[in-house]
Design a protein around this motif. Structure first.
Motif, PDB file in Angstrom:
ATOM      1  N   PRO A  38       1.032   5.336  15.611  1.00  0.00           N
ATOM      2  CA  PRO A  38       0.865   6.949  15.066  1.00  0.00           C
ATOM      3  C   PRO A  38      -0.360   6.513  13.447  1.00  0.00           C
ATOM      4  N   THR A  39      -0.673   7.728  13.189  1.00  0.00           N
ATOM      5  CA  THR A  39      -2.012   7.162  11.652  1.00  0.00           C
ATOM      6  C   THR A  39      -0.881   6.916  10.697  1.00  0.00           C
ATOM      7  N   PHE A  40       0.183   7.230  10.844  1.00  0.00           N
ATOM      8  CA  PHE A  40       0.977   6.434   9.486  1.00  0.00           C
ATOM      9  C   PHE A  40       2.199   5.826  10.140  1.00  0.00           C
ATOM     10  N   GLU A  41       2.756   5.098   9.041  1.00  0.00           N
ATOM     11  CA  GLU A  41       3.689   4.094   9.549  1.00  0.00           C
ATOM     12  C   GLU A  41       4.712   4.075   8.200  1.00  0.00           C
ATOM     13  N   HIS A  42       5.443   3.284   8.182  1.00  0.00           N
ATOM     14  CA  HIS A  42       6.408   3.077   7.412  1.00  0.00           C
ATOM     15  C   HIS A  42       6.179   2.059   6.664  1.00  0.00           C
ATOM     16  N   SER A  43       4.982   1.938   5.191  1.00  0.00           N
ATOM     17  CA  SER A  43       4.528   1.167   3.613  1.00  0.00           C
ATOM     18  C   SER A  43       5.147  -0.176   4.586  1.00  0.00           C
ATOM     19  N   GLU A  44       6.463  -0.332   4.457  1.00  0.00           N
ATOM     20  CA  GLU A  44       6.772  -1.943   4.765  1.00  0.00           C
ATOM     21  C   GLU A  44       5.747  -2.439   5.723  1.00  0.00           C
ATOM     22  N   LEU A  45       5.789  -1.870   6.696  1.00  0.00           N
ATOM     23  CA  LEU A  45       5.375  -2.609   7.934  1.00  0.00           C
ATOM     24  C   LEU A  45       3.689  -2.939   7.343  1.00  0.00           C
ATOM     25  N   PHE A  46       3.145  -2.777   5.955  1.00  0.00           N
ATOM     26  CA  PHE A  46       2.066  -3.546   6.475  1.00  0.00           C
ATOM     27  C   PHE A  46       2.007  -4.325   5.008  1.00  0.00           C
ATOM     28  N   HIS A  47       2.780  -3.912   4.156  1.00  0.00           N
ATOM     29  CA  HIS A  47       3.266  -4.795   2.756  1.00  0.00           C
ATOM     30  C   HIS A  47       3.891  -6.101   3.431  1.00  0.00           C
ATOM     31  N   ARG A  48       4.617  -6.340   4.816  1.00  0.00           N
ATOM     32  CA  ARG A  48       5.363  -7.278   5.197  1.00  0.00           C
ATOM     33  C   ARG A  48       3.967  -8.125   6.281  1.00  0.00           C
ATOM     34  N   GLY A  49       3.612  -6.978   6.982  1.00  0.00           N
ATOM     35  CA  GLY A  49       3.310  -7.630   8.251  1.00  0.00           C
ATOM     36  C   GLY A  49       1.775  -7.796   7.649  1.00  0.00           C
ATOM     37  N   VAL A  50       0.810  -7.302   7.353  1.00  0.00           N
ATOM     38  CA  VAL A  50      -0.433  -7.350   6.586  1.00  0.00           C
ATOM     39  C   VAL A  50      -0.709  -8.061   5.242  1.00  0.00           C
ATOM     40  N   GLY A  51       0.430  -7.799   4.502  1.00  0.00           N
ATOM     41  CA  GLY A  51       0.782  -9.154   3.503  1.00  0.00           C
ATOM     42  C   GLY A  51       0.663  -8.158   2.204  1.00  0.00           C
ATOM     43  N   ASP A  52       1.135  -8.572   1.023  1.00  0.00           N
ATOM     44  CA  ASP A  52       1.205  -8.333  -0.456  1.00  0.00           C
ATOM     45  C   ASP A  52       0.048  -8.557  -0.634  1.00  0.00           C
ATOM     46  N   THR A  53      -0.479  -9.613  -0.124  1.00  0.00           N
ATOM     47  CA  THR A  53      -1.616 -10.466  -1.413  1.00  0.00           C
ATOM     48  C   THR A  53      -2.667 -10.090  -0.756  1.00  0.00           C
ATOM     49  N   SER A  54      -2.951  -9.380  -0.042  1.00  0.00           N
ATOM     50  CA  SER A  54      -4.112  -9.335   0.370  1.00  0.00           C
ATOM     51  C   SER A  54      -4.848  -7.676   0.153  1.00  0.00           C
ATOM     52  N   ASP A  55      -6.134  -8.137  -0.648  1.00  0.00           N
ATOM     53  CA  ASP A  55      -6.818  -6.951  -1.139  1.00  0.00           C
ATOM     54  C   ASP A  55      -6.309  -5.281  -0.158  1.00  0.00           C
ATOM     55  N   ILE A  56      -6.243  -5.591   1.104  1.00  0.00           N
ATOM     56  CA  ILE A  56      -6.201  -4.336   1.737  1.00  0.00           C
ATOM     57  C   ILE A  56      -4.788  -3.674   1.214  1.00  0.00           C
ATOM     58  N   VAL A  57      -3.737  -4.492   1.275  1.00  0.00           N
ATOM     59  CA  VAL A  57      -2.537  -4.420   0.632  1.00  0.00           C
ATOM     60  C   VAL A  57      -2.168  -3.963  -0.670  1.00  0.00           C
ATOM     61  N   GLU A  58      -2.776  -4.580  -1.059  1.00  0.00           N
ATOM     62  CA  GLU A  58      -2.559  -4.894  -3.215  1.00  0.00           C
ATOM     63  C   GLU A  58      -3.364  -3.489  -3.828  1.00  0.00           C
ATOM     64  N   LYS A  59      -4.494  -3.295  -3.647  1.00  0.00           N
ATOM     65  CA  LYS A  59      -5.406  -2.767  -3.846  1.00  0.00           C
ATOM     66  C   LYS A  59      -5.793  -0.660  -2.853  1.00  0.00           C
ATOM     67  N   GLU A  60      -5.607  -1.880  -1.608  1.00  0.00           N
ATOM     68  CA  GLU A  60      -5.993  -0.691  -1.292  1.00  0.00           C
ATOM     69  C   GLU A  60      -5.679   0.556  -0.017  1.00  0.00           C
ATOM     70  N   THR A  61      -4.555   0.907  -0.304  1.00  0.00           N
ATOM     71  CA  THR A  61      -3.802   1.651   0.780  1.00  0.00           C
ATOM     72  C   THR A  61      -3.657   3.475   0.171  1.00  0.00           C
ATOM     73  N   TYR A  62      -3.512   3.998   1.399  1.00  0.00           N
ATOM     74  CA  TYR A  62      -3.081   5.379   0.972  1.00  0.00           C
ATOM     75  C   TYR A  62      -1.892   5.492   1.173  1.00  0.00           C
ATOM     76  N   THR A  63      -0.820   5.434  -0.078  1.00  0.00           N
ATOM     77  CA  THR A  63       0.654   5.716   0.668  1.00  0.00           C
ATOM     78  C   THR A  63       0.735   6.757   0.016  1.00  0.00           C
ATOM     79  N   PHE A  64       1.586   7.814   0.516  1.00  0.00           N
ATOM     80  CA  PHE A  64       3.415   8.735  -0.178  1.00  0.00           C
ATOM     81  C   PHE A  64       4.483   8.814   0.110  1.00  0.00           C
ATOM     82  N   GLU A  65       4.620   9.716  -0.896  1.00  0.00           N
ATOM     83  CA  GLU A  65       6.428  10.075  -0.100  1.00  0.00           C
ATOM     84  C   GLU A  65       6.373  10.740   0.001  1.00  0.00           C
ATOM     85  N   ASP A  66       6.887  10.946   1.712  1.00  0.00           N
ATOM     86  CA  ASP A  66       7.318  12.427   2.538  1.00  0.00           C
ATOM     87  C   ASP A  66       8.219  13.088   2.107  1.00  0.00           C
TER      88      ASP A  66
END
Ligand code: HAM
Length: 426
Positions: free
Chosen positions: A42-70
């Motif tokens: 899927p194009t979108f996933e639970h935000s938690e997947l990227f926080h845990r998977g890619v990591g909270d300290t990576s730039d990508i997750v820390e500053k660059e995600t397009y996150t929204f509440e459905d």
């Protein structure tokens, strides 16, 4: 304004789309011969997947995600990379119960990162990537590298450099991390603000800093702190690459920007890309599946930005011609207009790319339209030809004209139609 797209996005319009299709068919073919099969997530996933998977300290997750509440108040994120989703899908679909390794690829996958747009850096880009899951074998790392290299070479690139490093595993990295932090603590005065902030959170990324290059070059090297198993793995990978004749440079400052990497990290750079000279990269992520709550599933893969590859090909002057032409453009005299569409349809049914005028153009203007399209042949329906059950076929490149019975027309065009455009090289 409703006629402009969001910053950092791009439209891909014909004839450029033909170049994308050419690269995509090349990628599919390379994956086929390597035994990699396509996965779509899927194009979108639970935000938690990227926080845990890619990591909270990576730039990508820390500053660059397009996150929204459905509307159900769930936090969702447009995927900022492909690997975490693939590992999630592997676990969720029970692919760990299949014969291992499971070798997957994704193609032209839209990836979203809220970055500062510049040449080679978009907010929506598209990746071709592979993920090989379920094996620790360094030969698999070498295979992934070989696959990626085959692909970009078949696309036409020559000016490539492979950089390689090993950043260890949870057994040996903590000690290295300590030594690295100690080293940088001694140099805080010379560090940029970003690095000072990263020092405690994600010290490995300091080695990546574009401004503090001299500090990184003199920093302790992860390679000197590898445990026995990581050392053997890295030696195995280097030997496998040598066996395959793939040249590389060991770069102790290469760490890459995602937190899940273990052991192997690699990057291909390309001279024509300028500041964003990383053409593509990847590495091993042996702990990612466990981080997501699954069993231990080692994995290795790479992700390649299609836009960067097209930029590198353009830089080497190797972007193939792309065109939106057809084989036949049917031109009808006034009394024969009603016969044009049925004839075009007959040609299409026989697999010949054919088109016609839809603007009620004069006979002369239809000729011009055929040449501009461009069409290889103008198929001319005059009243005299029709009465004889034939059409006049003019080869617009060579200028020669022949009368061909309508019943033979499709076959006549098929035999003579030159293959053209990027597809010709695929
Ligand atoms: P990454 O290095 O973050 O790795 O991105 C992979 C590639 O995507 C980059 O080398 C570049 O070609 C392209 N890319 C990244 N950001 C942009 C951007 N803003 N604009 C245009 N192109 C971009 C990953 O994403 C990992 N998931 C790769 C991987 C797969 N590692 C293991 N498996």
């Amino acid at each position: 304004m409703l006629t402009s797209r969001p910053r950092g996005t791009a439209d891909i319009v014909p004839p450029d789309t033909a170049r994308w299709q050419w690269l995509e068919s090349l990628a599919r073919d390379v994956c086929r011969v390597y035994g990699y099969f396509e996965i779509r997530t899927p194009t979108f996933e639970h935000s938690e997947l990227f926080h845990r998977g890619v990591g909270d300290t990576s730039d990508i997750v820390e500053k660059e995600t397009y996150t929204f509440e459905d509307r159900g108040k769930r936090s969702l994120t447009l995927r900022p990379e492909g690997t975490a989703s693939v590992v999630r899908a592997y676990l969720e679909n029970g692919l760990h119960n299949r014969p291992q390794p499971v070798k997957l690829y994704y193609l032209s996958l839209p990836i979203f990162r809220y970055e500062k747009p510049q040449a080679g850096r978009l907010r929506e880009h598209h990746q071709f990537g592979v993920e090989a899951l379920g094996s620790d074998d360094p030969h698999l790392d070498a295979e992934v590298i070989a696959l990626s290299l085959d692909f970009v070479r078949r696309a036409g690139l020559t000016q490539l450099d492979l950089r390689l490093n090993s950043i260890g595993c949870p057994a040996c990295r903590p000690r290295y991390r300590e030594v690295l932090v100690e080293y940088y603590r001694g140099h805080t005065g010379e560090m940029c603000a970003d690095c000072r902030r990263r020092l405690e959170r994600n010290p490995l990324r300091l080695l990546d800093c574009k401004t503090d290059r001299a500090l990184a070059a003199a920093a302790p090297r992860s390679l000197d702190f590898l445990c026995e198993a990581c050392r053997a793995h890295f030696d195995g990978l280097k030997a496998a690459l040598e066996e395959l004749g793939i040249g590389y440079t060991v770069d102790p400052t290469l760490v890459r920007g995602l937190d899940y990497y273990t052991r192997t990290v690699f990057e291909f750079t390309h001279g024509a890309l300028g500041a964003q000279n990383a053409l593509f990269g990847g590495g091993r992520y042996d702990g990612l599946a466990e981080t997501l709550g699954g069993p231990r599933v080692p994995g290795v893969g790479f992700g390649l930005g299609m836009e960067r590859l097209l930029g590198a090909l353009a830089g080497e002057g190797r972007l193939p011609e792309a065109e939106t032409g057809v084989t036949a453009f049917v031109i009808a005299a006034d009394g024969a207009r009603a016969r044009a569409l049925p004839l075009v349809q007959r040609l299409r049914a026989a697999g010949v790319a054919a088109d016609m005028d839809f603007l009620d153009r004069s006979f002369r203007a239809q000729f011009k339209a055929a040449a501009r399209y461009p069409a290889h042949f103008a198929v001319i329906l005059g009243e005299a030809e029709l009465a004889a059950g034939a059409a006049a076929v003019k080869d617009l490149e060579r200028g020669v004209q022949e009368t061909v019975p309508l019943d033979d027309l499709a076959e006549y065009l098929r035999r003579r139609a030159p293959r053209s455009g990027p597809q010709a090289g695929a």
